[in-house]
Write a protein that holds these residues in place. Structure first.
Motif, PDB file in Angstrom:
ATOM      1  N   SER A 144       0.822  -1.213   0.000  1.00  0.00           N
ATOM      2  CA  SER A 144       0.000   0.000   0.000  1.00  0.00           C
ATOM      3  C   SER A 144       0.852   1.256   0.000  1.00  0.00           C
ATOM      4  O   SER A 144       0.381   2.328  -0.396  1.00  0.00           O
ATOM      5  CB  SER A 144      -0.927   0.002   1.217  1.00  0.00           C
ATOM      6  OG  SER A 144      -0.175  -0.058   2.420  1.00  0.00           O
ATOM      7  N   HIS A 145       2.120   1.153   0.433  1.00  0.00           N
ATOM      8  CA  HIS A 145       3.007   2.318   0.401  1.00  0.00           C
ATOM      9  C   HIS A 145       3.465   2.624  -1.023  1.00  0.00           C
ATOM     10  O   HIS A 145       3.834   3.763  -1.327  1.00  0.00           O
ATOM     11  CB  HIS A 145       4.225   2.080   1.296  1.00  0.00           C
ATOM     12  CG  HIS A 145       3.871   1.847   2.734  1.00  0.00           C
ATOM     13  ND1 HIS A 145       3.417   2.855   3.561  1.00  0.00           N
ATOM     14  CD2 HIS A 145       3.884   0.722   3.496  1.00  0.00           C
ATOM     15  CE1 HIS A 145       3.178   2.368   4.766  1.00  0.00           C
ATOM     16  NE2 HIS A 145       3.455   1.074   4.754  1.00  0.00           N
ATOM     17  N   LEU A 146       3.442   1.622  -1.886  1.00  0.00           N
ATOM     18  CA  LEU A 146       3.885   1.813  -3.265  1.00  0.00           C
ATOM     19  C   LEU A 146       2.729   2.098  -4.209  1.00  0.00           C
ATOM     20  O   LEU A 146       2.870   2.881  -5.151  1.00  0.00           O
ATOM     21  CB  LEU A 146       4.642   0.565  -3.746  1.00  0.00           C
ATOM     22  CG  LEU A 146       5.903   0.189  -2.957  1.00  0.00           C
ATOM     23  CD1 LEU A 146       6.463  -1.126  -3.469  1.00  0.00           C
ATOM     24  CD2 LEU A 146       6.946   1.286  -3.075  1.00  0.00           C
ATOM     25  N   GLU A 155      -1.146 -15.423  -6.122  1.00  0.00           N
ATOM     26  CA  GLU A 155      -0.675 -15.370  -7.508  1.00  0.00           C
ATOM     27  C   GLU A 155      -1.270 -14.172  -8.238  1.00  0.00           C
ATOM     28  O   GLU A 155      -0.575 -13.477  -8.999  1.00  0.00           O
ATOM     29  CB  GLU A 155      -1.057 -16.669  -8.219  1.00  0.00           C
ATOM     30  CG  GLU A 155      -0.502 -16.760  -9.640  1.00  0.00           C
ATOM     31  CD  GLU A 155      -0.810 -18.102 -10.278  1.00  0.00           C
ATOM     32  OE1 GLU A 155      -0.441 -18.286 -11.444  1.00  0.00           O
ATOM     33  OE2 GLU A 155      -1.411 -18.958  -9.596  1.00  0.00           O
ATOM     34  N   GLN A 156      -2.541 -13.903  -8.003  1.00  0.00           N
ATOM     35  CA  GLN A 156      -3.175 -12.745  -8.630  1.00  0.00           C
ATOM     36  C   GLN A 156      -2.590 -11.433  -8.098  1.00  0.00           C
ATOM     37  O   GLN A 156      -2.431 -10.464  -8.846  1.00  0.00           O
ATOM     38  CB  GLN A 156      -4.686 -12.789  -8.379  1.00  0.00           C
ATOM     39  CG  GLN A 156      -5.394 -13.920  -9.096  1.00  0.00           C
ATOM     40  CD  GLN A 156      -6.852 -14.035  -8.689  1.00  0.00           C
ATOM     41  OE1 GLN A 156      -7.246 -13.549  -7.624  1.00  0.00           O
ATOM     42  NE2 GLN A 156      -7.658 -14.688  -9.529  1.00  0.00           N
ATOM     43  N   LEU A 157      -2.264 -11.416  -6.808  1.00  0.00           N
ATOM     44  CA  LEU A 157      -1.679 -10.208  -6.225  1.00  0.00           C
ATOM     45  C   LEU A 157      -0.309  -9.908  -6.821  1.00  0.00           C
ATOM     46  O   LEU A 157       0.053  -8.740  -7.022  1.00  0.00           O
ATOM     47  CB  LEU A 157      -1.573 -10.360  -4.704  1.00  0.00           C
ATOM     48  CG  LEU A 157      -2.899 -10.360  -3.934  1.00  0.00           C
ATOM     49  CD1 LEU A 157      -2.657 -10.644  -2.463  1.00  0.00           C
ATOM     50  CD2 LEU A 157      -3.612  -9.028  -4.095  1.00  0.00           C
ATOM     51  N   ASN A 200      -8.107  -1.676  -2.643  1.00  0.00           N
ATOM     52  CA  ASN A 200      -9.212  -2.021  -3.542  1.00  0.00           C
ATOM     53  C   ASN A 200      -8.799  -3.078  -4.562  1.00  0.00           C
ATOM     54  O   ASN A 200      -9.585  -3.968  -4.908  1.00  0.00           O
ATOM     55  CB  ASN A 200      -9.707  -0.769  -4.263  1.00  0.00           C
ATOM     56  CG  ASN A 200     -10.292   0.249  -3.296  1.00  0.00           C
ATOM     57  OD1 ASN A 200     -10.830  -0.128  -2.252  1.00  0.00           O
ATOM     58  ND2 ASN A 200     -10.176   1.525  -3.626  1.00  0.00           N
ATOM     59  N   LEU A 201      -7.554  -2.980  -5.035  1.00  0.00           N
ATOM     60  CA  LEU A 201      -7.098  -3.931  -6.050  1.00  0.00           C
ATOM     61  C   LEU A 201      -6.864  -5.322  -5.474  1.00  0.00           C
ATOM     62  O   LEU A 201      -7.047  -6.326  -6.170  1.00  0.00           O
ATOM     63  CB  LEU A 201      -5.805  -3.410  -6.697  1.00  0.00           C
ATOM     64  CG  LEU A 201      -5.917  -2.109  -7.505  1.00  0.00           C
ATOM     65  CD1 LEU A 201      -4.536  -1.647  -7.959  1.00  0.00           C
ATOM     66  CD2 LEU A 201      -6.825  -2.296  -8.712  1.00  0.00           C
TER      67      LEU A 201
END
Length: 441
Positions: free
Chosen positions: A136-138, A152-154, A144-145
């Motif tokens: 979340s810092h990047l 694997e999706q992340l 939300n994503l």
């Protein structure tokens, strides 16, 4: 002195006491004078004794306390002793409780260490799980994503977002560099926003792609607004700053570079290793900017030393072309940044002089502004002065002419707009002037 007087009187009494004639003498009234004197002397002595006793009694009485006060103090003292005893008892109880808590804390710490050791052992033998919240810092919209996604999706989402952000930054820097370096003098009637859209449409041969890229540019400019070049590009694009601000800065950099190249013995060579003396750099800066003080020139020399990582005292020559290079991300060196800061100081001083002439007028006309600029900068050309006026009074919104018939032929709406821009508020003029490329000619 008093004892001496007493001894004399005693002698006198004894003398008359043993003198029978004198002792038996009496006055005409039949009174014994000697006896009377002796009696008075004894009374006097008794009086002194009583006076002394009275004084001693008064002094002793001042040190005596009243019984009532003594009883009150004694009662307060007893109460304080009882309270002290009660507090001492509570304090001892607190000490016991504190020792108990210390023992309990020690046991809890030991238990915690045991749990941590078990957790370390379990983590080593089990499959590690990454902490996805760190992303979340990047990525701003990571929550939300990543909602409801597998590991694997992340990973795929993370790779795509990083590539997307890198492309946004590179594209924004590229477009800002390309568009800012475009010479728009031939297309003065075209707004920069329209020019950018036309440029993107021609490059990608698609209006839809151009629109999408424009949204990406807006988002990237807001995200990387701490970058000077990107922020300047966005402010020029949105009309907050005059476009000539960028061109004037680039012209000054080029003017300094060309002047230094002429000082180089091998001026025809294009090598970055071309050198001049440090003293030549100081002289050149003084000649290019004669109004700058020695302190301001010293700041430029210090910045040049930092860029080249060498001292002017250790080496006599410097590779001056390296002062005008950029790094991989397009950042200029400290030397050019200091030049930019010094030019900004000149601009502030220039505006302050104009401000001193206009202050006190709530509304300022074009003629008043024109006269103030000419008084401060008598060598300014008519074209430059008109550029100031066009920007400060926003004359580009409507084409003004000195022909009365042309003005009368305009609609009522345009006439009202002309009346509004013929005079502007003092604060608005100063703010517009600060966003304009203005300098002493």
């Amino acid at each position: 002195m008093q004892e001496k007087t007493n001894s004399i009187e005693d002698n006198l009494v004894l003398k008359h006491f043993y003198d029978e004639d004198l002792y038996n003498d009496s006055d005409e009234y039949g009174l014994d004078i000697i006896t009377l004197r002796y009696t008075l002397l004894q009374c006097r002595r008794q009086l002194l004794i009583w006076i002394k006793s009275l004084i001693d009694t008064e002094c002793a009485y001042t040190k005596v306390e009243l019984r009532e006060d003594f009883d009150k103090l004694k009662l307060e003292c007893d109460n304080l002793k009882n309270e002290t005893s009660f507090l001492r008892t509570n304090f001892l109880e607190l000490i016991d409780n504190c020792k108990f808590l210390i023992d309990q804390t020690t046991e809890i710490l030991i238990e915690r260490d045991n749990y941590y050791s078990e957790w370390e052992f379990s983590r080593n033998i089990l499959t590690p799980r990454p902490d996805w919240n760190k992303c979340s810092h990047l990525i701003t919209q990571w929550k939300n994503l990543s909602l409801g996604k597998t590991s694997e999706q992340l990973v795929d989402i993370l790779i795509n977002e990083i590539n997307h952000e890198n492309m946004e930054k590179k594209d924004t820097e590229y477009f800002s560099m390309m568009i800012n370096n475009k010479n728009l003098e031939e297309k003065t009637n075209i707004k920069l926003t329209d020019y950018v859209f036309d440029y993107l449409t021609k490059r990608f041969n698609s209006k839809e792609i151009a629109i999408e890229i424009c949204y990406n540019i807006k988002d990237a400019c807001n995200r990387y607004q701490n970058r000077y070049e990107i922020n300047l590009f966005w402010q020029i694009l949105t009309g907050q700053i005059e476009e000539n601000v960028y061109y004037y800065e680039m012209k000054e950099f080029a003017r300094i570079l060309q002047y230094l190249i002429k000082l180089c013995p091998h001026s025809s060579s294009q090598s970055l290793l071309s050198t001049i003396r440090w003293s030549d750099l100081v002289t050149a800066l003084h000649e290019l900017y004669p109004n700058w003080t020695n302190e301001r020139i010293s700041l430029l020399i210090i910045a040049a030393e930092r860029d080249l990582k060498q001292s002017s005292k250790e080496r006599n020559d410097l590779e001056f072309l390296l002062l005008f290079t950029e790094d991989d991300e397009g950042h200029i060196g400290e030397f050019l940044m200091t030049i930019r800061q010094q030019l900004k100081l000149d601009k502030i001083e220039y505006i302050e002089k104009i401000k001193d002439l206009l202050i006190g007028y709530p509304l300022i006309s074009i003629n008043q502004f024109k006269q103030a600029v000419e008084l401060v900068d008598p060598h300014i050309s008519k074209e430059e002065l008109q550029r100031y006026i066009n920007w400060v009074f926003e004359l580009e919104k409507i084409s003004l002419t000195s022909n009365k018939e042309a003005i009368l032929s305009k609609t009522n709406e345009n006439i009202q707009l002309i009346k509004q821009i013929q005079k502007r508020d003092f604060e608005e003029i100063i703010l517009r002037l600060e966003c304009c490329s203005c300098f002493m000619h």
